[in-house]
Scaffold this motif. Structure first.
Motif, mmCIF file in Angstrom:
data_model
loop_
_atom_site.group_PDB
_atom_site.id
_atom_site.type_symbol
_atom_site.label_atom_id
_atom_site.label_comp_id
_atom_site.label_asym_id
_atom_site.label_seq_id
_atom_site.Cartn_x
_atom_site.Cartn_y
_atom_site.Cartn_z
ATOM 1 N N SER A 73 -7.429 13.760 2.781
ATOM 2 C CA SER A 73 -6.546 14.897 2.482
ATOM 3 C C SER A 73 -7.324 16.202 2.422
ATOM 4 O O SER A 73 -6.873 17.234 2.921
ATOM 5 C CB SER A 73 -5.798 14.663 1.159
ATOM 6 N N GLY A 129 -0.229 11.039 -2.246
ATOM 7 C CA GLY A 129 -0.391 9.590 -2.190
ATOM 8 C C GLY A 129 -1.614 9.121 -2.949
ATOM 9 O O GLY A 129 -1.586 8.087 -3.632
ATOM 10 N N ALA A 130 -2.702 9.876 -2.832
ATOM 11 C CA ALA A 130 -3.910 9.539 -3.577
ATOM 12 C C ALA A 130 -3.653 9.604 -5.077
ATOM 13 O O ALA A 130 -4.061 8.721 -5.839
ATOM 14 C CB ALA A 130 -5.039 10.498 -3.194
ATOM 15 N N THR A 150 -1.590 6.636 -6.167
ATOM 16 C CA THR A 150 -2.371 5.396 -6.153
ATOM 17 C C THR A 150 -3.328 5.331 -7.336
ATOM 18 O O THR A 150 -3.460 4.285 -7.992
ATOM 19 C CB THR A 150 -3.149 5.279 -4.832
ATOM 20 N N THR A 180 1.627 4.674 -3.117
ATOM 21 C CA THR A 180 1.600 6.130 -2.950
ATOM 22 C C THR A 180 2.811 6.826 -3.557
ATOM 23 O O THR A 180 2.860 8.047 -3.599
ATOM 24 C CB THR A 180 1.526 6.502 -1.458
ATOM 25 N N LEU A 202 -1.023 13.156 1.768
ATOM 26 C CA LEU A 202 -2.154 12.287 1.435
ATOM 27 C C LEU A 202 -2.682 12.571 0.029
ATOM 28 O O LEU A 202 -3.044 11.644 -0.710
ATOM 29 C CB LEU A 202 -3.274 12.476 2.466
ATOM 30 N N GLN A 259 -7.753 8.230 0.692
ATOM 31 C CA GLN A 259 -6.707 9.246 0.831
ATOM 32 C C GLN A 259 -7.183 10.609 0.324
ATOM 33 O O GLN A 259 -6.878 11.647 0.922
ATOM 34 C CB GLN A 259 -5.463 8.828 0.042
ATOM 35 N N THR A 260 -7.928 10.606 -0.768
ATOM 36 C CA THR A 260 -8.435 11.859 -1.327
ATOM 37 C C THR A 260 -9.336 12.580 -0.339
ATOM 38 O O THR A 260 -9.163 13.777 -0.061
ATOM 39 C CB THR A 260 -9.209 11.584 -2.634
ATOM 40 N N PHE A 288 -8.483 2.635 -1.667
ATOM 41 C CA PHE A 288 -7.399 3.302 -0.948
ATOM 42 C C PHE A 288 -7.169 4.705 -1.485
ATOM 43 O O PHE A 288 -6.967 5.658 -0.724
ATOM 44 C CB PHE A 288 -6.129 2.455 -1.082
ATOM 45 N N TYR A 337 0.836 -1.208 0.000
ATOM 46 C CA TYR A 337 0.000 0.000 0.000
ATOM 47 C C TYR A 337 0.871 1.258 0.000
ATOM 48 O O TYR A 337 0.574 2.231 -0.699
ATOM 49 C CB TYR A 337 -0.936 0.005 1.212
#
Length: 327
Positions: A126, A80-81, A84, A39, A77, A122-123, A118, A35
């Motif tokens: 954030s 990372g979103a 991903t 990101t 985040l 994160q979206t 995931f 995971y």
């Protein structure tokens, strides 16, 4: 969120052979590492290198701890979103590229559904962290950054045009706007200059990497400039963008924001960046040119941006701006 920063993650997990989906249930630690790899941690690290110094520069000192923490966490985040979502969208081409064949969606350590959930989690988190911890302008800019990387770059431009990294790279410029907005509640001209510096820096940063991995991009049918143009043409573009980057970085001086530390570092490391770009161009003119030589400029570009933004953070604590008529 910059695609220009799409270098492969340092974290490597145990994987099945490239292109083979591993159906065995991974351990918890392997799952967590998978995971994290989605990101693109190295991209997040570099984005944070531009975020914190911009906050300090905008505040002319250290902002309050809550604002700094919320902006850094929310920004990480959001990045990372974006990473991903990108792994989810590009899982088909990641499977045929050696540079990306061990990503979790290729090896099967994370399923497409898990990755998509995931990314959305994160979206949402954030946006909430940036909105409540900083302000809603910063949150809106975070949404814009995700949109540019996921929709404009990953879905629209990446597989269609050699200019993909130029305009899609705008996503990687948003952290400085988010940082500035978090501290000052608005976006001002110095933030636009920093935004433009990263915009201009992205092509000479990423195109050398695409020269190194041109066969990967050719096999995946992705029209990165380094994969479809001659080394001489690509290196010429690298030189032009490097010059533009350095010139733009110096605009903070006549605007009345930059002091001696930032100005000196911008000149020295900028000169180094331009020089090595010219060296690459000279090498690319030779018939025995090897694409791996472009990696020196790729790595140098990261050093350049890191030192420039460290100087940006130190500058407010050392003396006054060199010029006054823009502050």
């Amino acid at each position: 969120m910059s695609s220009s920063l799409e270098s492969s993650s340092a974290a490597r997990v145990e994987t099945a052979p490239p292109g083979v989906v591993d159906r065995s249930k991974p351990s918890l630690s392997r799952k967590v590492r998978a995971y994290v790899e989605l990101t693109k941690p190295r991209v997040i690290e570099l984005l944070l290198v531009t975020t914190l110094p911009t906050m300090i520069f905008a505040q002319r000192g250290f902002p309050d701890v809550l604002t700094m923490a919320a902006t850094l966490v929310g920004g990480a985040l959001a990045a990372g979103a974006s990473g991903t979502f990108n792994c989810y969208i590009d899982r088909d081409i990641d499977r045929v590229m050696k540079r990306t064949e061990n990503r979790p969606l290729v090896t099967g350590e994370v399923t497409p559904r898990e990755a998509l959930v995931f990314a959305w989690v994160q979206t949402v988190v954030s946006i909430l962290v940036l909105g409540f911890g900083a302000n809603w302008l910063a949150a809106a800019l975070g949404v814009a950054a995700i949109f540019f990387y996921v929709v404009v770059y990953s879905l629209v431009l990446k597989r269609r045009t050699e200019q993909n990294i130029v305009w899609g790279g705008i996503a990687g410029c948003f952290p400085v706007l988010i940082a500035w907005a978090a501290v000052r509640g608005t976006v001002e001209w110095p933030a636009i200059v920093l935004f433009t510096v990263i915009f201009l820096w992205t092509p000479p940063h990423y195109w050398p990497l695409s020269m190194k991995y041109k066969r990967d991009y050719q096999e995946a049918d992705v029209p990165m400039l380094g994969a479809i143009a001659s080394a001489r043409h690509v290196s010429n573009q690298v030189v032009l963008y490097a010059w533009a980057t350095v010139v733009c970085s110096l605009l903070l001086v006549p605007m009345g924001w930059a002091g001696i530390v930032y100005t000196s570092v911008a000149l020295v490391v900028g000169g180094w960046f331009v020089w090595e770009s010219h060296v690459l161009h000279g090498q690319a003119r030779r018939e025995d040119f090897e694409d791996r030589k472009a990696m020196k400029v790729f790595h140098l570009s990261i050093t350049y941006l890191t030192l420039l933004f460290i100087a940006l953070a130190v500058d407010p604590f050392v003396g006054e701006p060199l010029m006054r008529f823009g502050a």
